[in-house]
Design an enzyme around this catalytic site. Sequence first.
Site, mmCIF file in Angstrom:
data_model
loop_
_atom_site.group_PDB
_atom_site.id
_atom_site.type_symbol
_atom_site.label_atom_id
_atom_site.label_comp_id
_atom_site.label_asym_id
_atom_site.label_seq_id
_atom_site.Cartn_x
_atom_site.Cartn_y
_atom_site.Cartn_z
ATOM 1 N N ALA A 215 23.215 -18.995 29.063
ATOM 2 C CA ALA A 215 23.858 -17.995 28.196
ATOM 3 C C ALA A 215 23.706 -16.643 28.875
ATOM 4 O O ALA A 215 22.692 -15.958 28.725
ATOM 5 C CB ALA A 215 23.201 -17.987 26.821
ATOM 6 N N ASP A 395 19.327 -15.179 31.579
ATOM 7 C CA ASP A 395 19.614 -16.322 30.717
ATOM 8 C C ASP A 395 19.071 -16.041 29.316
ATOM 9 O O ASP A 395 17.849 -16.083 29.098
ATOM 10 C CB ASP A 395 18.974 -17.578 31.330
ATOM 11 N N HIS A 396 19.969 -15.800 28.383
ATOM 12 C CA HIS A 396 19.562 -15.405 27.032
ATOM 13 C C HIS A 396 18.952 -16.555 26.237
ATOM 14 O O HIS A 396 18.443 -16.335 25.137
ATOM 15 C CB HIS A 396 20.763 -14.827 26.279
ATOM 16 N N ARG A 397 18.972 -17.767 26.789
ATOM 17 C CA ARG A 397 18.281 -18.874 26.112
ATOM 18 C C ARG A 397 16.773 -18.643 26.102
ATOM 19 O O ARG A 397 16.080 -19.035 25.150
ATOM 20 C CB ARG A 397 18.575 -20.205 26.816
ATOM 21 N N VAL A 399 15.335 -15.555 27.906
ATOM 22 C CA VAL A 399 15.009 -14.145 28.167
ATOM 23 C C VAL A 399 15.755 -13.295 27.141
ATOM 24 O O VAL A 399 16.986 -13.256 27.133
ATOM 25 C CB VAL A 399 15.422 -13.719 29.595
#
Length: 424
Positions: A215, A395-397, A399
């Site tokens: 993401a 990576d917004h999953r 972070v």
Amino acid sequence: MAKYELKLPSMGESVAEATITNWLKKVGDPIEAEETIAEVATDKVDSEVPCEVSGIVAEILFKVDEVVKVGQVMAIIETEAEANAPQATAEIPTIQQTAKNLTQQIAEIKETLAAPINFSSSERFYSPLVKNIAKKEGISLDELNHIQGTGLNNRVTKDDILGYLAHRTQAPITSTSPIFATTTSSFVEGDERIEMSRMGKLIAEHMTMSKQTSAHVQSFTEVDVTRIWQWRNKVKKAFEAREGEKITFTPIFMEAVAKALVDFPMMNISVEGNTIIKKKHINIGMATALPDGNLIVPVIKNADTLNLRGMVKTVNDLAVRARAGQLKPDEVKDGTYTVTNIGSFGTLFGTPIINQPQVGILAIGAICKVPAVIETPEGDVIGIRYKLMLSHSYDHRVVNGALGGMFVQRVAEYLEKWDMNRNI
């Protein structure tokens, strides 16, 4: 009779297979120990395969462009004991060879008689097994191209095509399906079709896979690098005269990133399913443009342990050998974070794609001379400063925005607080 099985050696921890790009020897040729017998390519780097023994090439088990898994036998070498035998042994085929040749010829005849599928028109790789299943089951190339692959680089595996057949309806997938609709560009006289290079195809697959996996989200910050600009101008001539090479901005940026990764170790991670792997070592990938327009990412191992002089030496060495195609497989693997200097092409900022399985990548924009507000004891004034933009994709999953933002801001702080009296 002694025969030696030449196997595809390990190409690095994350490399499971390689594509044969060239055989430098043919059946019947003599070969010396440590002499290169074949050239192979992985999704990371091109490499050579040396022969570990001296002898004569008895069999070559894979053709050019075929994929070999690590540990698979690529060729059979007759050792010197057999090489001293009469030459006729290399010319008269054995019963096993004859049987193998006949089996191969029969398979080729069957393939010719089967409904032809022009796989060469597809940009996607398919193994011989998948091709045979597709022909046997009457799966068209267009239909095959729309099967989701779970293999390396999204390749279609045996299980993928069998799973598709198990759920196949009377109306197979076509390019007109509303779910898998595709478009083709119009082609008129005068247009030129250019086949993507092998590396270009691998990069395209890797980038697409990354966008489908992570993401992506970005944070940006502006950095005043006037102090670095002035310091480099002060030391670069003496450094080049002493060391015989230039000091660029890239190693300075790499040092700042390494320090920030020490401060924020949860940026130095990878993801496997629902598990986060916190990396012990800080290995920074350095995206490098190649003369043919492609890209490769050599890795600066243990970047946090290098002083600035060592960082300059390492960056320059990897960049030169990358452009010359002289990198070793180990030098492009095990990266934990990546930096790309897009400013070298005049780009101000961008939104780079994460290099899987990492969770972050930093793009460094072009240094621009701009008017800026400068705070002084006598009040604010307008002055000329050297500034650039940092673009951080993460990576917004795993972070969140706070960590992603604080990390890139810490890199900026290290750059802005540069010591003007630093020695190198």
